[in-house]
Design an enzyme around this catalytic site. Structure first.
Site, mmCIF file in Angstrom:
data_model
loop_
_atom_site.group_PDB
_atom_site.id
_atom_site.type_symbol
_atom_site.label_atom_id
_atom_site.label_comp_id
_atom_site.label_asym_id
_atom_site.label_seq_id
_atom_site.Cartn_x
_atom_site.Cartn_y
_atom_site.Cartn_z
ATOM 1 C CG ASP A 80 -12.762 -71.070 12.369
ATOM 2 O OD1 ASP A 80 -12.065 -70.185 12.355
ATOM 3 O OD2 ASP A 80 -13.593 -71.343 11.469
ATOM 4 C CG ASP A 104 -22.982 -59.618 15.346
ATOM 5 O OD1 ASP A 104 -21.876 -60.249 14.932
ATOM 6 O OD2 ASP A 104 -23.001 -58.485 15.194
ATOM 7 C CG HIS A 111 -22.281 -58.866 10.378
ATOM 8 N ND1 HIS A 111 -21.776 -58.209 11.689
ATOM 9 C CD2 HIS A 111 -21.122 -59.014 9.700
ATOM 10 C CE1 HIS A 111 -20.626 -58.432 11.528
ATOM 11 N NE2 HIS A 111 -20.185 -58.985 10.789
ATOM 12 C CG ASN A 145 -21.696 -63.365 8.998
ATOM 13 O OD1 ASN A 145 -22.342 -63.280 9.667
ATOM 14 N ND2 ASN A 145 -20.398 -63.216 9.254
ATOM 15 C CD GLU A 187 -14.515 -67.624 11.686
ATOM 16 O OE1 GLU A 187 -13.610 -66.801 12.047
ATOM 17 O OE2 GLU A 187 -14.534 -68.410 10.749
HETATM 18 N N1 GTP Z 1 -21.541 -61.810 12.200
HETATM 19 C C1 GTP Z 1 -19.973 -61.665 12.520
HETATM 20 N N2 GTP Z 1 -19.412 -62.209 11.518
HETATM 21 C C2 GTP Z 1 -18.171 -62.147 12.009
HETATM 22 C C3 GTP Z 1 -17.561 -61.527 12.794
HETATM 23 N N3 GTP Z 1 -16.184 -61.853 13.060
HETATM 24 C C4 GTP Z 1 -15.839 -62.262 11.772
HETATM 25 N N4 GTP Z 1 -16.970 -62.682 11.277
HETATM 26 C C5 GTP Z 1 -17.173 -63.151 9.695
HETATM 27 O O1 GTP Z 1 -16.515 -64.573 9.938
HETATM 28 C C6 GTP Z 1 -16.203 -64.878 8.442
HETATM 29 C C7 GTP Z 1 -15.075 -65.799 8.428
HETATM 30 O O2 GTP Z 1 -14.895 -66.379 7.303
HETATM 31 P P1 GTP Z 1 -13.682 -67.259 6.979
HETATM 32 O O3 GTP Z 1 -12.458 -66.842 7.627
HETATM 33 O O4 GTP Z 1 -13.726 -67.151 5.331
HETATM 34 O O5 GTP Z 1 -13.909 -68.510 7.138
HETATM 35 P P2 GTP Z 1 -15.470 -69.461 7.052
HETATM 36 O O6 GTP Z 1 -16.330 -68.841 6.133
HETATM 37 O O7 GTP Z 1 -16.048 -69.903 8.388
HETATM 38 O O8 GTP Z 1 -14.916 -70.781 6.419
HETATM 39 P P3 GTP Z 1 -14.300 -72.090 7.298
HETATM 40 O O9 GTP Z 1 -13.370 -71.353 8.528
HETATM 41 O O10 GTP Z 1 -13.045 -72.333 6.197
HETATM 42 O O11 GTP Z 1 -15.095 -73.026 7.521
HETATM 43 C C8 GTP Z 1 -15.972 -63.698 7.635
HETATM 44 O O12 GTP Z 1 -17.013 -63.413 6.746
HETATM 45 C C9 GTP Z 1 -16.069 -62.527 8.671
HETATM 46 O O13 GTP Z 1 -16.840 -61.353 8.326
HETATM 47 C C10 GTP Z 1 -18.419 -61.215 14.155
HETATM 48 O O14 GTP Z 1 -18.055 -60.609 15.001
HETATM 49 N N5 GTP Z 1 -19.678 -61.119 13.692
#
Ligand code: GTP
Length: 413
Positions: free
Chosen positions: A255, A272, A268, A263, A298
């Site tokens: 992860d 990506d 965004h 982001n 992610e």
């Molecule tokens: N740009 C982009 N962002 C994505 C995509 N899929 C998920 N995300 C973003 O990934 C972020 C995941 O955030 P969290 O699950 O809070 O996790 P994190 O901020 O990485 O925090 P930790 O995992 O605790 O380190 C969210 O803001 C989603 O919008 C994608 O395909 N593209």
């Protein structure tokens, strides 16, 4: 006597994954390497249709330029040569229209020039010399075109009616005086051979297109659109298959750290691009036969065949280093990333669900321990909770400034 457990050997297991395409390497900002192909104006479903029909345009062009023009010249009639030239031009226009999404117009134009050619040839050379065979080809064009069903039926009836009337009237009123019986027979055979070649070519082409399209559909059904990694369904079905075949393997859940913040800070679209870049980094750290899938947002899943937890740990550490050391290069800045990983081995759990749960728990422990680290043992219970200050530091470090080193003492605690 204890039953013999048959374990699938890896080369055989791999053969069954032949649909899993090698990951494409992404160059989100287009720098370096050969230029990327221009964007196609057609949406994918129309592009597929055009691919199928494009073969017919190719065949029609070859038939006009390579076969019909010499044939009419040989017969000494300049008028049909003019019609063939016009057909060539109209076919090119039809292809262009088709490529721009005007599919019915494209197919309709191609069909219309074919009908004019057929009628004119029958009128000039009479019935029984083989031009009526082209009606079959015109019907094929019509029926695989994008025209509405009712339109196809009306045009088919029209074509058959017109050609039928023409054949009857030509046969009755004006037998082809200009052709000697030998020439008429020769022409009949030439037309038969030409039709055989055209139909054969079209059918072979369609078969090739169908096969290619099927591969494309299946590849798209298995792969994530953004990153090119396997999608969640595909990676889970491979893991399930490996478990059923009792192939030993390790599963890694990976992860991106603080991706939400990434982001928020960089947008965004940059997020990506970072995910695509991450997949490239992961790919560099994997062997042939290792599987990489996007498990969600992610989060990625790696399947490492034949690996124990210890060996998987080495791979995960290598991957973490690759990600850490290769920041995403943007035109004006470079952004570092770190990842946390949790590992589980096949022999640790009774089901795939349990295995994923174990890896997920270890991933959570890695996050809890400060991120940018790998967890392969159940250290979670033994870890004392990190002070908020430490977690805040982790968040700061992972805000894509110079990354932190990996902490082995925590991992193997
Ligand atoms: N740009 C982009 N962002 C994505 C995509 N899929 C998920 N995300 C973003 O990934 C972020 C995941 O955030 P969290 O699950 O809070 O996790 P994190 O901020 O990485 O925090 P930790 O995992 O605790 O380190 C969210 O803001 C989603 O919008 C994608 O395909 N593209």
């Amino acid at each position: 006597m204890q039953g013999k457990v048959r374990r699938m050997t890896w080369p055989n297991a791999m053969k069954r994954d032949s649909l899993i395409m090698p990951l494409r390497l992404h160059r989100p900002w287009g720098e370096g390497g050969p230029p990327l192909p221009p964007r196609c104006p057609l949406p994918p479903e129309r592009r597929r249709y055009f691919d199928t029909f494009a073969h017919l345009y190719g065949m029609a062009l070859v038939a006009y330029a390579g076969l019909m023009m010499p044939l009419f010249l040989w017969l000494g009639h300049p008028w049909p040569v003019g019609i063939v030239l016009a057909s060539l031009i109209v076919t090119l226009i039809a292809r262009g229209l088709h490529l721009r999404g005007h599919m019915a117009w494209g197919a309709g134009l191609l069909w219309a020039v074919m009908v004019v050619l057929i009628c004119e040839a029958i009128r000039l050379y009479g019935a029984g010399v083989g031009f009526e065979f082209y009606v079959g080809l015109a019907l094929l064009v019509l029926h695989i075109s994008a025209l509405p069903r009712a339109c196809k039926i009306v045009l088919s009836c029209l074509l058959i009616g017109v050609v039928g009337i023409l054949l009857i009237s030509v046969h009755r009123d004006m037998p082809p005086a200009s052709l000697s019986p030998a020439m008429a027979t020769g022409l009949l055979w030439i037309n038969l051979a030409m039709m055989g070649m055209l139909f054969g070519g079209v059918l072979m082409g369609l078969e090739g297109v169908t096969e290619r399209l099927e591969r494309t559909y299946r590849r798209e059904a298995l792969h994530d659109m953004l990153t090119g990694a396997l999608n969640r369904r595909a990676i889970l079905s491979i893991a399930e298959r490996w478990r059923r075949a009792q192939c030993p393997f390790a599963l890694v859940l990976l992860d991106v750290d603080h991706f939400k913040r990434f982001n928020d800070l960089h947008g965004h679209a940059t997020g990506d691009a970072a995910l695509c870049h991450l997949v490239n980094c992961l790919q560099q750290g994997l062997r042939e036969g290792d599987m990489l899938g996007r498990y969600g947002g992610e989060e990625f899943m790696l399947l490492l065949p034949g690996m124990t937890r210890g060996a998987a740990m080495t791979v995960a550490e290598r991957i973490a280093a690759l990600v850490r050391e290769q920041p995403l290069a943007l035109p004006d800045k470079s952004l570092g990333m770190t990842v946390s990983q949790g590992i589980a081995a096949e022999d640790e759990a009774a089901t795939l669900g349990e295995m994923i749960e174990l890896a997920d728990r270890r991933l959570y422990a890695a996050k809890h321990a400060g991120r940018d680290r790998v967890m392969a043992w159940d250290a979670f219970e033994t870890l004392s909770p990190l002070p908020d200050q430490r977690i805040a530091e982790g968040a700061e470090a992972c805000a894509f400034s110079p990354p932190r080193r990996h902490d082995d003492s925590v991992i193997k605690a």
